[in-house]
Structure formats: C-alpha cells, structure tokens
Design a protein around this motif. Structure first.
Motif, PDB file in Angstrom:
ATOM      1  N   GLU A 113       0.876  -1.316   0.177  1.00 34.56           N
ATOM      2  CA  GLU A 113      -0.009  -0.180  -0.216  1.00 34.56           C
ATOM      3  C   GLU A 113       0.925   1.400  -0.079  1.00 34.56           C
ATOM      4  O   GLU A 113       0.499   2.028  -0.627  1.00 34.56           O
ATOM      5  CB  GLU A 113      -0.862   0.006   1.203  1.00 34.56           C
ATOM      6  N   GLU A 114       1.949   1.388   0.598  1.00 35.85           N
ATOM      7  CA  GLU A 114       2.902   2.396   0.744  1.00 35.85           C
ATOM      8  C   GLU A 114       3.421   2.457  -0.375  1.00 35.85           C
ATOM      9  O   GLU A 114       3.613   3.856  -1.124  1.00 35.85           O
ATOM     10  CB  GLU A 114       4.105   2.196   1.706  1.00 35.85           C
ATOM     11  N   ALA A 117       0.710   4.011  -2.723  1.00 40.17           N
ATOM     12  CA  ALA A 117       0.342   5.242  -2.561  1.00 40.17           C
ATOM     13  C   ALA A 117       1.137   6.337  -3.367  1.00 40.17           C
ATOM     14  O   ALA A 117       0.914   7.342  -3.720  1.00 40.17           O
ATOM     15  CB  ALA A 117       0.457   5.562  -1.159  1.00 40.17           C
ATOM     16  N   GLN A 122      -3.619   3.803  -4.436  1.00 39.08           N
ATOM     17  CA  GLN A 122      -3.922   3.413  -3.054  1.00 39.08           C
ATOM     18  C   GLN A 122      -5.204   2.516  -3.257  1.00 39.08           C
ATOM     19  O   GLN A 122      -6.117   2.759  -3.901  1.00 39.08           O
ATOM     20  CB  GLN A 122      -4.540   4.596  -2.227  1.00 39.08           C
TER      21      GLN A 122
END
Lengths: 207, 291
Positions: A113-114, A117, A122
């Motif tokens: 997810e990081e 993003a 996301q």
C-alpha cells in the motif's frame, strides 16, 4: 563531475547482425537522459547489455555511490491473463524471502500500500494484476522499480500504448523521482519535455 | 512396513476400510499418490507459469529412453533410477542450454530433442525387449501399482521433501523470472541459475513419479492440476492449494478406478484429473455468469 554511467564503444552483434554499433555516451548523476532513435537502432539492446543479459564488446562502467541498485520498467510486461497474481503479491516477489504462495503477512500488504500510494494507486493491493489497465500496470511497475530508490532507473518506452491522461500522470511521478534516469522514448516531444539530455541512436549500416 | 500392511489388511478384512486395502500393493500405491499429489500439484503451477508443458512431455519421453539405457547398462528393470534420472537430467540441461543460446522458438527446439530421445529410445527398446517382456516396459510407459516397492516410497518421500523445500526457497525468484526475466535480472535474480535449478527439480519430480503415473502420462500431472486451479484461483495461495487438492482428488480417485476396473493407474489418474479440469471450467463459467 564523474558520470554515473560510462558507455564506451559498446557494440552488440548476433551472428552477422550488428544490433548496436560502437555506442559511446555518458549519463550524469541526477539527470534524466533520454535515448531516442528509430526501430532497430539498438535502444532496447543497450538496456539488455546494461542489465547483463547479453554479451557485448566495449565497456560499460557504473560509478555508483550508494546502494548500486538499478530499477527497471520494461517496455512490454504481458501479464498472462489467467495467472492469478494480485498486485501485492507481485510487489512482494522482489521484497520478501517468504514464498508468496504461502500467503502475505500484514507487513507485506502494508508495504504494498505504501508503494502504491507513491504512484497514486491506493487500495490496489488486492486487485488481480491481469485486471489492471495499461496505465495502472505501468505505475505498478514504476512503484516496483522505485523501491528501494535505485541509483539508476531504466525506463524502456514507459508511455507506449497509454492514453494522454495516463502519460501525464506517469510523467508527473517521474519528475518527482530523485534519481538518475535513462529512458528510451519513441516520442521526441516527450523526450524534449522531460530530459536533461537526449542521445539519438542511429540504426547500424552493417545490419 | 510388512506389519503395517498386515494391520491395514486386517482392518479391510473386518470391513473398516474398503476392500482394496487388503492388498499391500494398493496401500503402497495410495501412499505414493499421497506423496506425489503435493509434489506434482505444487510444482504444476510453476510449470504452467514458466510455459514448460511441452518440455515436461519431452522429459517424460526421455525417461523411457533413460530406462532402456539403464537396462542396457545392467540396472534392474524395476529400479533403473540411475539410467532414467541420468538421461532425463542430461536431456533437460541440454534443452535449456541450447534454448538459451539458439534463436529458434523454444517449442521447436524441444520438438527436436523429443524426436532425438524418442528415436534413440525406440532403437534401444528393440535391444531391451530381447531380454525382457515388452509388458514389463509397459509398466514404465503407463504406470503400474504392482511395480511400486517400499524403496520407491522412500525415494519418493526424500525427493518430495527436498524438491519441495528447494521450490519454496526459490519460489519468488522463479515466479518473477517466469513473469519477466529482465525484471527478475534487474532485481538481482540469477535468471540462468534459476532456470537450470528448476529443470533439475522438475526432472527429479518426474523421475520419481514414473512408476505410478507412467512416462507417457506424467506431463498431464504437471500441467492439468494448475490448469484446473487457474479456473478458480484468485491469488497465488489459492492457486497452489487448488492445484494440490486437484492432484490429490485425481490421484486417489484414479487409484480406486484403476483397482476397480483393472486399468493402468496412470491412465485412470489422468482421466480423473482431466474430468476435474472440465468441472472447474464449468464452475468458472457459472461464476462468471453470476458475477
């Protein structure tokens, strides 16, 4: 300042064919360097040589100062439409020792997810890789190439086949990346827009 | 093991287990299927991801030639492991070596090797059948419960554990290399090493499976479980689990069919596997229609 990459008289031959003809060039650290040229000029062949895939004559020297990592975004990444692989699993393949077929832990999903993003995707961790659009897939590949931040990022025609909005989004992310970039492009306008330096490869007369 | 077989036979005689369990060869067959299913089923999804279905078929055929070479060199017909493994390994490594250097498409090169090994095998088979009954060789071609020994089970167990651990250790690199070798290379994966290691592991898995599945049918067991799983899986974990479960169901089901109708085990297992593929395909179609 010492260049990050020095290519001196590099040639690649396959049997009687000359795929790349005595190329000499340098890539300055921190720059975005574009390679342009017609089909068959040897642009992708140069990348194969840089990645150590093929034998070549001449010399290629990297003057890395940090992690020495090369990030790579391929021109074509044809995902097998029936391969059940999620985006998080794909991103974990290069980052985890634990086999992804035994399941991803919370840490791997969080990391995914990081990374996503950072390229504006996301919530895409659990999407099947084969269900992404061309633009989304290119951004996943870019997210993959940018972690850990490489000293040299190789982009092989990253905007091919993308619509205008996807190209703009991709370029915006690229301009924010703080590393040396060597990018192949068919689009001279794009090269002029983004690059600090452009090298044009000519198709060898010996082909 | 004899005491174990006797105990199982007693349970079958008292009706606590199905009748085929009275026979030690059936119990050995069941144990071998229980060992084979995770091995081949687990391996199958990497075989399919790496597009090695035809390669596996060529290896199965090479096993027949390896058997005849082993026999010619004096190995017993029932356990010519050195001949089979040796020839399959040489063939597999040669195929990969040539493939990495030649400009021809991989399936063309594999076709050349398949023709070569099959031609050699047929010539040697003529020599072998002067010393053995052709029906004894058929057991290797099509698989047979009757020829499985306790030593085979031990070899299968050891090979299964070693191959399984090696696959888990290199899984992420293998899958990444299957997706895009250049990307794998940029990530630090030694792509040539990964390719050679995988074919060695595949060779080992195929060789230890021959007795039960047969040389001509072993390809199906390293392809069809993954093909079935792809119809239903939504991630790599479910892909692996469904591949193994499909191989287990087909293996055990095929074994019972084989003992009930007295047909070759390999054929029965592969038929059951193929039936499962079409069932999963139908389920996937229904799921898509409902979505």
């Amino acid at each position: 300042m010492k260049p990050l990459l020095e290519i001196a008289a590099v040639s690649v031959r396959r049997d009687a064919l000359v795929l790349l003809d005595t190329l000499t060039m340098e890539v300055a650290p921190g720059s975005l360097h574009a390679l342009v040229g017609q089909n068959g000029a040897g642009k992708s062949t140069l990348f194969a040589a840089l990645l150590g895939f093929i034998d070549f004559d001449g010399s290629i020297r990297f003057h890395f100062r940090g992690n020495g990592r090369i990030g790579y975004v391929p021109q074509r990444f044809t995902v097998d439409r029936t391969l059940p692989l999620t985006v998080a699993e794909f991103l974990a393949l290069q980052r985890r020792r634990w086999p992804v077929c035994l399941g991803l832990g919370a840490g791997a999903v969080k990391k995914s997810e990081e990374l996503l993003a950072g390229v504006g995707l996301q919530g895409f961790s659990h999407r099947p890789l084969n269900a992404l659009s061309g633009g989304e897939l290119q951004r996943v590949l870019l997210a993959n190439a940018l972690d850990p931040l490489p000293e040299l990022l190789l982009l092989d025609e990253p905007a091919t086949g993308l619509d205008q909005a996807s190209v703009a989004r991709f370029e915006k992310i690229l301009m924010e990346v703080d590393t040396t970039i060597l990018m192949i492009s068919h689009d001279l306008e794009q090269a002029r827009r983004l690059a600090d330096k452009i090298t044009t490869l000519e198709r060898s007369a010996a082909r | 093991m004899t005491a174990f077989y006797a105990w199982v036979a007693t349970l079958a005689a008292h009706g606590r287990l199905p009748q085929p369990f009275q026979y030690a060869f059936f119990v050995r067959g069941l144990i071998s299927v229980l060992l084979l299913a995770p091995l081949l089923g687990g391996m199958s999804h990497l075989v399919v991801a790496r597009r090695l279905a035809f390669f596996s078929s060529a290896l199965g055929q090479a096993a027949l030639t390896g058997l005849t070479i082993g026999i010619v060199l004096g190995e017993p017909l029932n356990s010519a492991y050195a001949g089979i493994f040796g020839f399959c390994l040489v063939s597999a490594l040669a195929m990969v070596y040539v493939k990495r250097r030649a400009a021809l498409p991989p399936d063309t090169l594999i076709g050349v090797f398949l023709a070569l090994t099959l031609g050699l095998g047929i010539c040697l088979l003529v020599a072998v059948t002067k010393r053995f009954n052709i029906h004894q060789v058929e057991a290797v071609m099509f698989g047979s419960l009757l020829t499985v020994t306790d030593l085979d089970l031990l070899v299968l167990l050891i090979a299964g554990v070693l191959v399984g651990l090696a696959l888990l250790w290199s899984y992420n690199a293998l899958l990444l290399d299957s997706l895009d070798p250049a990307l794998a290379r940029a990530s630090g994966v030694r792509t040539a090493l990964v390719e050679y290691v995988f074919v060695v592991l595949l060779t080992a898995a195929i060789v230890v499976s021959l007795k039960i599945i047969g040389a001509l049918l072993v390809e199906a067991m390293v392809v069809v479980p993954a093909a079935s799983a792809r119809n239903l899986a939504r991630g790599t974990r479910s892909y692996l689990v469904i591949s193994i479960v499909a191989a287990l169901i087909a293996g055990v089901g095929g074994l019972f069919i084989s003992s009930r109708f007295l047909v070759p085990t390999g054929g029965a297992v592969v038929l059951a596997m193929s039936a499962l593929f079409f069932i999963t395909l139908a389920l996937a179609t229904v799921r898509r229609a409902l979505a």
